[in-house]
Design a protein around this motif. Structure first.
Motif, PDB file in Angstrom:
ATOM      1  N   ILE A  44      67.968 -10.190  53.010  1.00  0.00           N
ATOM      2  CA  ILE A  44      69.415 -10.419  52.963  1.00  0.00           C
ATOM      3  C   ILE A  44      70.112  -9.058  53.066  1.00  0.00           C
ATOM      4  N   THR A  45      69.610  -8.092  52.305  1.00  0.00           N
ATOM      5  CA  THR A  45      70.179  -6.742  52.314  1.00  0.00           C
ATOM      6  C   THR A  45      69.061  -5.717  52.414  1.00  0.00           C
ATOM      7  N   THR A  46      69.186  -4.768  53.338  1.00  0.00           N
ATOM      8  CA  THR A  46      68.195  -3.695  53.390  1.00  0.00           C
ATOM      9  C   THR A  46      68.810  -2.425  52.800  1.00  0.00           C
ATOM     10  N   ASP A  47      67.965  -1.579  52.260  1.00  0.00           N
ATOM     11  CA  ASP A  47      68.430  -0.309  51.690  1.00  0.00           C
ATOM     12  C   ASP A  47      67.541   0.814  52.242  1.00  0.00           C
ATOM     13  N   PHE A  48      67.295   0.746  53.556  1.00  0.00           N
ATOM     14  CA  PHE A  48      66.289   1.615  54.171  1.00  0.00           C
ATOM     15  C   PHE A  48      66.643   3.105  54.112  1.00  0.00           C
ATOM     16  N   GLU A  49      67.920   3.430  54.356  1.00  0.00           N
ATOM     17  CA  GLU A  49      68.274   4.861  54.353  1.00  0.00           C
ATOM     18  C   GLU A  49      67.996   5.491  52.999  1.00  0.00           C
ATOM     19  N   ASN A  50      68.427   4.801  51.950  1.00  0.00           N
ATOM     20  CA  ASN A  50      68.160   5.304  50.600  1.00  0.00           C
ATOM     21  C   ASN A  50      66.669   5.375  50.320  1.00  0.00           C
ATOM     22  N   ALA A  51      65.932   4.382  50.817  1.00  0.00           N
ATOM     23  CA  ALA A  51      64.483   4.343  50.575  1.00  0.00           C
ATOM     24  C   ALA A  51      63.815   5.585  51.184  1.00  0.00           C
ATOM     25  N   ILE A  52      64.224   5.928  52.413  1.00  0.00           N
ATOM     26  CA  ILE A  52      63.641   7.102  53.076  1.00  0.00           C
ATOM     27  C   ILE A  52      63.974   8.378  52.291  1.00  0.00           C
ATOM     28  N   GLU A  53      65.210   8.431  51.815  1.00  0.00           N
ATOM     29  CA  GLU A  53      65.656   9.577  51.016  1.00  0.00           C
ATOM     30  C   GLU A  53      64.820   9.713  49.732  1.00  0.00           C
ATOM     31  N   LYS A  54      64.626   8.561  49.067  1.00  0.00           N
ATOM     32  CA  LYS A  54      63.855   8.564  47.809  1.00  0.00           C
ATOM     33  C   LYS A  54      62.391   8.928  48.073  1.00  0.00           C
ATOM     34  N   ALA A  55      61.847   8.451  49.187  1.00  0.00           N
ATOM     35  CA  ALA A  55      60.450   8.759  49.525  1.00  0.00           C
ATOM     36  C   ALA A  55      60.286  10.259  49.749  1.00  0.00           C
ATOM     37  N   LYS A  56      61.292  10.844  50.414  1.00  0.00           N
ATOM     38  CA  LYS A  56      61.271  12.288  50.682  1.00  0.00           C
ATOM     39  C   LYS A  56      61.261  13.052  49.344  1.00  0.00           C
ATOM     40  N   LYS A  57      62.140  12.611  48.449  1.00  0.00           N
ATOM     41  CA  LYS A  57      62.206  13.244  47.122  1.00  0.00           C
ATOM     42  C   LYS A  57      60.884  13.101  46.397  1.00  0.00           C
ATOM     43  N   PHE A  58      60.293  11.921  46.505  1.00  0.00           N
ATOM     44  CA  PHE A  58      59.016  11.705  45.812  1.00  0.00           C
ATOM     45  C   PHE A  58      57.954  12.660  46.354  1.00  0.00           C
ATOM     46  N   ASP A  59      57.897  12.798  47.679  1.00  0.00           N
ATOM     47  CA  ASP A  59      56.886  13.679  48.274  1.00  0.00           C
ATOM     48  C   ASP A  59      57.093  15.134  47.857  1.00  0.00           C
ATOM     49  N   GLU A  60      58.361  15.508  47.620  1.00  0.00           N
ATOM     50  CA  GLU A  60      58.642  16.895  47.227  1.00  0.00           C
ATOM     51  C   GLU A  60      58.246  17.173  45.784  1.00  0.00           C
ATOM     52  N   LYS A  61      58.650  16.278  44.888  1.00  0.00           N
ATOM     53  CA  LYS A  61      58.350  16.550  43.467  1.00  0.00           C
ATOM     54  C   LYS A  61      58.150  15.269  42.668  1.00  0.00           C
ATOM     55  N   GLY A  62      57.337  14.382  43.200  1.00  0.00           N
ATOM     56  CA  GLY A  62      57.090  13.127  42.506  1.00  0.00           C
ATOM     57  C   GLY A  62      55.983  13.243  41.471  1.00  0.00           C
ATOM     58  N   ASN A  63      55.954  12.288  40.552  1.00  0.00           N
ATOM     59  CA  ASN A  63      54.916  12.261  39.535  1.00  0.00           C
ATOM     60  C   ASN A  63      53.797  11.311  39.988  1.00  0.00           C
ATOM     61  N   PHE A  64      52.641  11.887  40.271  1.00  0.00           N
ATOM     62  CA  PHE A  64      51.540  11.095  40.808  1.00  0.00           C
ATOM     63  C   PHE A  64      50.794  10.301  39.729  1.00  0.00           C
ATOM     64  N   ASP A  65      51.203  10.487  38.460  1.00  0.00           N
ATOM     65  CA  ASP A  65      50.582   9.704  37.384  1.00  0.00           C
ATOM     66  C   ASP A  65      51.246   8.344  37.208  1.00  0.00           C
ATOM     67  N   TYR A  66      52.373   8.144  37.887  1.00  0.00           N
ATOM     68  CA  TYR A  66      53.039   6.851  37.788  1.00  0.00           C
ATOM     69  C   TYR A  66      52.120   5.737  38.268  1.00  0.00           C
ATOM     70  N   LYS A  67      52.415   4.529  37.806  1.00  0.00           N
ATOM     71  CA  LYS A  67      51.597   3.381  38.233  1.00  0.00           C
ATOM     72  C   LYS A  67      51.913   2.952  39.667  1.00  0.00           C
ATOM     73  N   LEU A  68      53.161   3.213  40.118  1.00  0.00           N
ATOM     74  CA  LEU A  68      53.540   2.852  41.492  1.00  0.00           C
ATOM     75  C   LEU A  68      54.126   4.078  42.195  1.00  0.00           C
ATOM     76  N   PRO A  69      53.329   5.144  42.339  1.00  0.00           N
ATOM     77  CA  PRO A  69      53.863   6.427  42.816  1.00  0.00           C
ATOM     78  C   PRO A  69      54.356   6.376  44.270  1.00  0.00           C
ATOM     79  N   GLY A  70      55.671   6.429  44.430  1.00  0.00           N
ATOM     80  CA  GLY A  70      56.243   6.489  45.777  1.00  0.00           C
ATOM     81  C   GLY A  70      56.006   5.245  46.615  1.00  0.00           C
ATOM     82  N   ILE A  71      55.749   4.111  45.963  1.00  0.00           N
ATOM     83  CA  ILE A  71      55.450   2.862  46.683  1.00  0.00           C
ATOM     84  C   ILE A  71      56.747   2.104  46.988  1.00  0.00           C
ATOM     85  N   PRO A  72      57.012   1.809  48.277  1.00  0.00           N
ATOM     86  CA  PRO A  72      58.214   1.049  48.621  1.00  0.00           C
ATOM     87  C   PRO A  72      58.007  -0.444  48.338  1.00  0.00           C
TER      88      PRO A  72
END
Lengths: 484, 95
Positions: A44-72
């Motif tokens: 119904i609604t996509t939020d793709f631009e924000n998702a790409i932005e968040k993924a970029k942020k995750f790759d730069e300084k994300g926490n890999f100990d999370y249970k769903l690390p950088g998973i869309p």
């Protein structure tokens, strides 16, 4: 890219943790596929631009100990998402932008997940085929013009078509399990009180429960770890000791006692469903489980009782949509006609039907005959399960009485549509956990599911049994991507 | 038992949903077929059964009546169908 979308959630997490894949690569792969899959009408609604932005942020300084690390992840459009339109598949909420986040989706983001967008569903989760949505029918990837089931139809279709690695839905009478069964995916309805209802657009508050829809059973366990948490914002949230579901998964089910309820052998049930069930029983025996015949005598009254309880609660919950504080408004010459026009134009036919049923059964003079009667039947249905669980650990049934049907096949007859949920509704009335796993296919190659029903708060047991069955079943959807 | 057109219109009124005669006739048909299905419940003797009102049968927890979020007028009003920045506006109710 085709490799990415074919990975399960747990496999993706491993790849991300080992830095073999980045969050951006994964997010872009799913977005690219969604862009090519618009014909299914899952979003119904996509939020793709924000998702790409968040993924970029995750790759730069994300926490890999999370249970769903950088998973869309895309979610059913029944969960309120802060600053992102939340419609519940209805015209009346078609312009509603929440200023808060549902607890369950917040848990996903807190564990590093990234929102892809909001998935189509039946209007206010009322439907079994995703044909009541204001935003149009959803097609199932299992066949052209085939319904994905409902109400979490957009979620099931998106998951099966590999537009999201996992998703969450809600289940009031079967809305996670029935679409999972129709699309060859895994759908878990947790025990009532496990996952917070805060921020989920309410349908029937004593029945609604959020749960994971996944590619396999381990993914369901992983998702349950993330979303099943006590929440003070939901007065019916239960503070029990939750398991470490994913880590504790075991395929050893030797000695487990599985009940087979004779009342689920209903008139007119397709032969292929009967043999699917028999094969399930044979498999469980092979895995070392003990099969016990049981009786749940009030099963046939579950659906009629549900169609009093659920509409009654819905009519009350949906009273808030009056065109005053948020949502669609139609003008009227006075306050009452403004309400009446707003609701008449804002709600679709199925929602109106259920509001009217609910209003009637709660109205003066009919309350005892219908609503109170249904609540008493509800007690009897729950007692049936309590009695059965004295001698068994879980119950095996088919998930649905048939496989997926074609769009338009059942829209003229509400009762024939309601019968889809005959095996799933008793579970909601009793607050129990249940899971649907893909177990076979019909003559058209459409998936068929088996349902395991467990004791309250014993999700681990359910997950273990279905995990052991899944290994042996080795079900594959083998979709041909005809919609791309 | 069947639900007549007059009752349908009364329920619509109670539900605050305006319906025309054509819609009322459709609803009469649909609701009657649904209630025919529901009538099956009358076969069950429930005289000695307690109604189940909630699956979580514990008493509700008490909490302090404290303000936790402040200054959210703008957030609350931003979805208002009317453009007024200070109030929710409805058609005139007092003459």
């Amino acid at each position: 890219m085709s490799d990415i979308i074919n990975l399960t959630l747990s496999a993706l997490i491993n790849k991300i943790k080992k830095k073999e894949l980045s969050s951006q690569e994964i997010t872009n792969a799913y977005i690219a596929r969604a862009e090519k899959s618009k014909d299914l009408n899952t979003y119904i609604t996509t939020d793709f631009e924000n998702a790409i932005e968040k993924a970029k942020k995750f790759d730069e300084k994300g926490n890999f100990d999370y249970k769903l690390p950088g998973i869309p992840i895309a979610v059913k459009d029944l969960f309120c998402t802060n600053n992102l339109k939340t419609t519940a598949g209805s015209k009346i909420l078609s312009n509603f932008i929440p200023s808060y986040e549902s607890t369950v989706t917040q848990h996903l983001w807190d564990e590093g997940a990234i929102l892809l967008g909001k998935l189509n569903c039946d209007e206010f989760a009322m439907g079994s085929s995703n044909e009541t949505s204001f935003f149009g029918n959803v097609e199932s990837p299992v066949g052209k013009k085939v319904v994905p089931g409902g109400s979490s139809g957009g979620s099931a279709s998106a998951l099966a078509a590999k537009l999201t690695p996992t998703t969450i839905g809600t289940d009031t009478g079967g809305s996670i399990r029935q679409p999972a069964s129709f699309t060859g995916t895994v759908g878990l309805k947790p025990t009532y009180g496990s996952c917070s209802r805060y921020g989920i657009v309410a349908f029937a508050s004593s029945l609604d429960q959020a749960g994971p829809m996944t590619q396999d059973v381990s993914d369901a366990a992983l998702m349950l770890d993330v979303i099943s948490k006590y929440d003070t914002k939901d007065s019916t949230s239960v503070n029990f000791k939750r398991g470490d579901y994913f880590k504790s998964l075991s395929s050893n089910i030797k000695g487990k006692k599985i009940g087979i309820p004779k009342e689920y052998r209903v008139d007119g049930m397709a032969k292929e469903i009967e043999s699917l069930w028999q094969d399930g029983i044979t498999l469980l025996k092979k895995l070392g489980a003990k099969i016990i015949d049981i009786s749940l005598p009030h099963t046939k009254y579950a659906l009629p009782a549900y169609y009093i309880v659920a509409p009654a609660e819905a009519s009350s919950n949906l009273a808030r949509y009056d065109g005053v504080k948020y949502g669609y408004r139609s003008e009227g010459e006075n306050l009452i006609s403004m309400y009446e026009n707003t609701r008449s134009e804002g709600f679709g036919d199925e929602v109106k039907r259920r509001i009217m049923i609910g209003t009637y059964v709660l109205s003066s003079g009919y309350y005892d005959a219908y609503y109170l009667k249904a609540q008493k039947i509800r007690r009897l249905i729950k007692n049936d399960f309590d009695e059965a669980y004295k001698s068994v650990d879980a119950i095996l049934t088919p998930s649905t009485p048939s496989s997926a049907f074609k769009i338009g096949d059942k829209t003229d007859d509400p009762v024939s549509m309601y019968l889809n949920d005959i095996f799933t509704v008793p579970v909601n009335l009793s607050g129990l956990p249940a899971i649907s796993i893909p177990a076979g296919k019909d003559k058209n190659n459409y998936p068929l599911g088996l349902q395991l029903i467990g004791k309250a708060f014993e999700e681990q047991n359910l997950l273990d049994i279905s995990y052991s069955m899944e290994k042996e079943l080795s079900f594959k959807n083998n979709l041909q991507d005809w919609w791309i | 038992m069947s639900i007549d057109l007059k009752t349908i219109k009364h329920i619509a009124k109670l539900s605050r949903i305006s319906i025309d005669d054509k819609k009322a006739k459709e609803l009469e048909k649909d609701l009657n077929s649904i209630f025919e299905f529901i009538e099956a419940l009358n076969k069950v003797d429930t005289k000695k059964v307690d109604p189940l009102t909630s699956i979580v049968e514990t008493s509700l927890k008490l909490r302090g009546d404290e303000v936790k979020t402040k200054n959210i007028r703008e957030q609350i009003l931003k979805n208002s169908p009317d453009e007024n920045k200070d109030f929710f506006v409805v058609p005139k109710v007092v003459e």
